[in-house]
Scaffold this motif. Structure first.
Motif, PDB file in Angstrom:
ATOM      1  N   GLY A   5       0.808  -1.210   0.000  1.00 21.39           N
ATOM      2  CA  GLY A   5       0.000   0.000   0.000  1.00 21.39           C
ATOM      3  C   GLY A   5       0.840   1.259   0.000  1.00 21.39           C
ATOM      4  N   LYS A   6       2.163   1.107  -0.108  1.00 21.61           N
ATOM      5  CA  LYS A   6       3.077   2.245  -0.077  1.00 21.61           C
ATOM      6  C   LYS A   6       3.430   2.689  -1.496  1.00 21.61           C
ATOM      7  N   HIS A   7       3.493   4.002  -1.685  1.00 22.00           N
ATOM      8  CA  HIS A   7       3.808   4.566  -2.997  1.00 22.00           C
ATOM      9  C   HIS A   7       5.212   5.181  -2.981  1.00 22.00           C
ATOM     10  N   LEU A   8       6.045   4.763  -3.936  1.00 21.10           N
ATOM     11  CA  LEU A   8       7.406   5.276  -4.053  1.00 21.10           C
ATOM     12  C   LEU A   8       7.576   6.017  -5.371  1.00 21.10           C
ATOM     13  N   LEU A   9       8.426   7.031  -5.353  1.00 18.35           N
ATOM     14  CA  LEU A   9       8.802   7.742  -6.574  1.00 18.35           C
ATOM     15  C   LEU A   9      10.309   7.614  -6.747  1.00 18.35           C
ATOM     16  N   ILE A  10      10.733   7.150  -7.926  1.00 21.72           N
ATOM     17  CA  ILE A  10      12.155   7.049  -8.253  1.00 21.72           C
ATOM     18  C   ILE A  10      12.493   8.175  -9.216  1.00 21.72           C
ATOM     19  N   VAL A  11      13.440   9.024  -8.842  1.00 23.40           N
ATOM     20  CA  VAL A  11      13.878  10.115  -9.712  1.00 23.40           C
ATOM     21  C   VAL A  11      15.272   9.750 -10.212  1.00 23.40           C
ATOM     22  N   GLU A  12      15.333   9.240 -11.429  1.00 24.85           N
ATOM     23  CA  GLU A  12      16.565   8.687 -11.999  1.00 24.85           C
ATOM     24  C   GLU A  12      16.533   8.870 -13.509  1.00 24.85           C
ATOM     25  N   ASP A  13      17.566   9.523 -14.068  1.00 26.89           N
ATOM     26  CA  ASP A  13      17.562   9.807 -15.505  1.00 26.89           C
ATOM     27  C   ASP A  13      18.040   8.636 -16.357  1.00 26.89           C
ATOM     28  N   ALA A  14      18.755   7.683 -15.779  1.00 29.31           N
ATOM     29  CA  ALA A  14      19.201   6.504 -16.532  1.00 29.31           C
ATOM     30  C   ALA A  14      18.054   5.496 -16.565  1.00 29.31           C
ATOM     31  N   TYR A  56       3.737  10.826  -1.950  1.00 31.07           N
ATOM     32  CA  TYR A  56       4.474   9.560  -1.955  1.00 31.07           C
ATOM     33  C   TYR A  56       4.941   9.262  -0.538  1.00 31.07           C
ATOM     34  N   ASP A  57       5.042   7.973  -0.226  1.00 28.57           N
ATOM     35  CA  ASP A  57       5.509   7.584   1.100  1.00 28.57           C
ATOM     36  C   ASP A  57       7.018   7.722   1.223  1.00 28.57           C
ATOM     37  N   LEU A  58       7.717   7.625   0.083  1.00 31.99           N
ATOM     38  CA  LEU A  58       9.171   7.767   0.081  1.00 31.99           C
ATOM     39  C   LEU A  58       9.625   8.067  -1.346  1.00 31.99           C
ATOM     40  N   VAL A  59      10.694   8.866  -1.466  1.00 30.36           N
ATOM     41  CA  VAL A  59      11.225   9.232  -2.778  1.00 30.36           C
ATOM     42  C   VAL A  59      12.708   8.876  -2.838  1.00 30.36           C
ATOM     43  N   LEU A  60      13.110   8.240  -3.935  1.00 26.49           N
ATOM     44  CA  LEU A  60      14.523   7.948  -4.196  1.00 26.49           C
ATOM     45  C   LEU A  60      15.020   8.955  -5.218  1.00 26.49           C
ATOM     46  N   VAL A  61      16.080   9.678  -4.897  1.00 25.70           N
ATOM     47  CA  VAL A  61      16.572  10.736  -5.786  1.00 25.70           C
ATOM     48  C   VAL A  61      18.027  10.507  -6.165  1.00 25.70           C
ATOM     49  N   ASP A  62      18.278  10.398  -7.472  1.00 27.01           N
ATOM     50  CA  ASP A  62      19.650  10.370  -7.977  1.00 27.01           C
ATOM     51  C   ASP A  62      20.177  11.802  -7.947  1.00 27.01           C
ATOM     52  N   LEU A  63      21.359  11.998  -7.417  1.00 29.22           N
ATOM     53  CA  LEU A  63      21.887  13.357  -7.274  1.00 29.22           C
ATOM     54  C   LEU A  63      22.345  13.958  -8.602  1.00 29.22           C
ATOM     55  N   GLY A  64      22.639  13.113  -9.593  1.00 23.97           N
ATOM     56  CA  GLY A  64      23.149  13.616 -10.870  1.00 23.97           C
ATOM     57  C   GLY A  64      22.074  13.761 -11.922  1.00 23.97           C
ATOM     58  N   LEU A  65      21.074  14.581 -11.670  1.00 27.31           N
ATOM     59  CA  LEU A  65      19.977  14.768 -12.622  1.00 27.31           C
ATOM     60  C   LEU A  65      20.377  15.750 -13.723  1.00 27.31           C
ATOM     61  N   PRO A  66      19.793  15.620 -14.910  1.00 26.89           N
ATOM     62  CA  PRO A  66      20.220  16.456 -16.041  1.00 26.89           C
ATOM     63  C   PRO A  66      19.762  17.905 -15.973  1.00 26.89           C
ATOM     64  N   ASP A  67      18.661  18.175 -15.264  1.00 19.76           N
ATOM     65  CA  ASP A  67      18.107  19.530 -15.296  1.00 19.76           C
ATOM     66  C   ASP A  67      18.281  20.308 -13.996  1.00 19.76           C
ATOM     67  N   ARG A  68      18.752  19.620 -12.938  1.00 19.35           N
ATOM     68  CA  ARG A  68      18.860  20.319 -11.657  1.00 19.35           C
ATOM     69  C   ARG A  68      19.700  19.500 -10.688  1.00 19.35           C
ATOM     70  N   ASP A  69      20.363  20.165  -9.768  1.00 13.35           N
ATOM     71  CA  ASP A  69      21.126  19.470  -8.736  1.00 13.35           C
ATOM     72  C   ASP A  69      20.158  18.681  -7.858  1.00 13.35           C
ATOM     73  N   GLY A  70      20.457  17.391  -7.669  1.00 11.53           N
ATOM     74  CA  GLY A  70      19.577  16.542  -6.879  1.00 11.53           C
ATOM     75  C   GLY A  70      19.387  17.015  -5.453  1.00 11.53           C
ATOM     76  N   THR A  71      20.403  17.658  -4.883  1.00 15.52           N
ATOM     77  CA  THR A  71      20.269  18.132  -3.498  1.00 15.52           C
ATOM     78  C   THR A  71      19.230  19.246  -3.395  1.00 15.52           C
ATOM     79  N   ASP A  72      19.125  20.073  -4.429  1.00 14.77           N
ATOM     80  CA  ASP A  72      18.102  21.122  -4.422  1.00 14.77           C
ATOM     81  C   ASP A  72      16.706  20.511  -4.491  1.00 14.77           C
ATOM     82  N   LEU A  73      16.573  19.462  -5.292  1.00 16.74           N
ATOM     83  CA  LEU A  73      15.281  18.779  -5.383  1.00 16.74           C
ATOM     84  C   LEU A  73      14.918  18.150  -4.043  1.00 16.74           C
ATOM     85  N   ILE A  74      15.900  17.556  -3.379  1.00 14.63           N
ATOM     86  CA  ILE A  74      15.654  16.950  -2.065  1.00 14.63           C
ATOM     87  C   ILE A  74      15.138  17.992  -1.083  1.00 14.63           C
TER      88      ILE A  74
END
Length: 230
Positions: A5-14, A56-74
């Motif tokens: 029942g948990k929803h996850l979001l993966i932010v990964e450009d690869a 989302y219950d949890l988000v996975l963020v790759d720090l090397g995103l093409p359009d923005r620094d992952g830490t800013d998104l976090i």
């Protein structure tokens, strides 16, 4: 299918890495969405937020995103409340990188290539609900999906080999090497991952002539790795 029942979001450009994570986490009972950029992630957060809170219950963020620094998104995702929690991912294991991610609001930093056992344990601990995760992920269905993913990845590699037959800007080549270093390991192609790492170092130390040689050698390494049975 078993569901947490948990929803996850993966932010990964690869795409190959994102799909690998999605398949494995889906078989752990999670609902999983994928965003390839920070902009896409923000839009998906808004869309999901109209349906449920938190989006989302949890988000996975790759720090090397093409359009923005992952830490800013976090920082944007966690805000002042820290909800939803974020786990940061990066192939850059420098202590400063992980420290910046945690300072931005990440609850944990995971090194890439991702170890799925460690990742699922980290997600379980973060959500403070360990009992809902499957103890074992086995069965013909999962094996079939992994085989299909491996086949698709080999086809992806053949496309890359074709692209490498033509001129490629150094920044694009550098980005490709970075992605291959992580994704090849996920699919058991250790030799290709190690080669990508070695080529990255050569590219950083050399000039235009080095870039041409790296492109040629990388193409050969990819073709070798993409051969069925390798």
């Amino acid at each position: 299918m078993f569901s947490t029942g948990k929803h996850l979001l993966i932010v990964e450009d690869a795409a190959s890495i994102a799909l690998f994570l999605k398949v494995n986490l889906r078989h752990q009972g999670f609902f999983v969405d994928i965003a390839a950029t920070a902009g896409e992630a923000a839009a998906m957060m808004d869309q999901a937020g109209a349906i449920r809170t938190p989006p989302y219950d949890l988000v996975l963020v790759d720090l090397g995103l093409p359009d923005r620094d992952g830490t800013d998104l976090i920082a944007d995702i966690t805000g002042e409340t820290g909800v939803p929690p974020v786990i940061a991912m990066s192939a850059d294991t420098d202590a400063e990188v992980s420290a910046r991610a945690v300072a931005a609001g990440a609850v944990l930093f995971i090194e890439k290539p991702v170890n799925m056992v460690r990742l699922t344990a980290a997600i379980s601990e973060t959500l403070e609900d360990r009992h809902y995760l499957k103890d074992h992920v086995t069965g013909a269905k999962l094996a079939e999906e992994h085989a299909a993913l491996a086949t698709a990845y080999r086809q992806h590699l053949m496309g890359l080999a074709s692209d490498l037959g033509m001129a490629m800007p150094v920044p694009q080549l550098r980005s490709l090497l970075h992605q291959l270093k992580g994704s090849a390991t996920l699919y058991g192609m250790t030799a290709l991952s190690l080669a990508a790492g070695a080529f990255s170092r050569q590219l950083a130390e050399g000039g235009p002539q080095t870039a041409r040689r790296v492109r040629r050698d990388l193409r050969d390494a990819i073709l070798d790795a993409a051969e069925p049975g390798c």
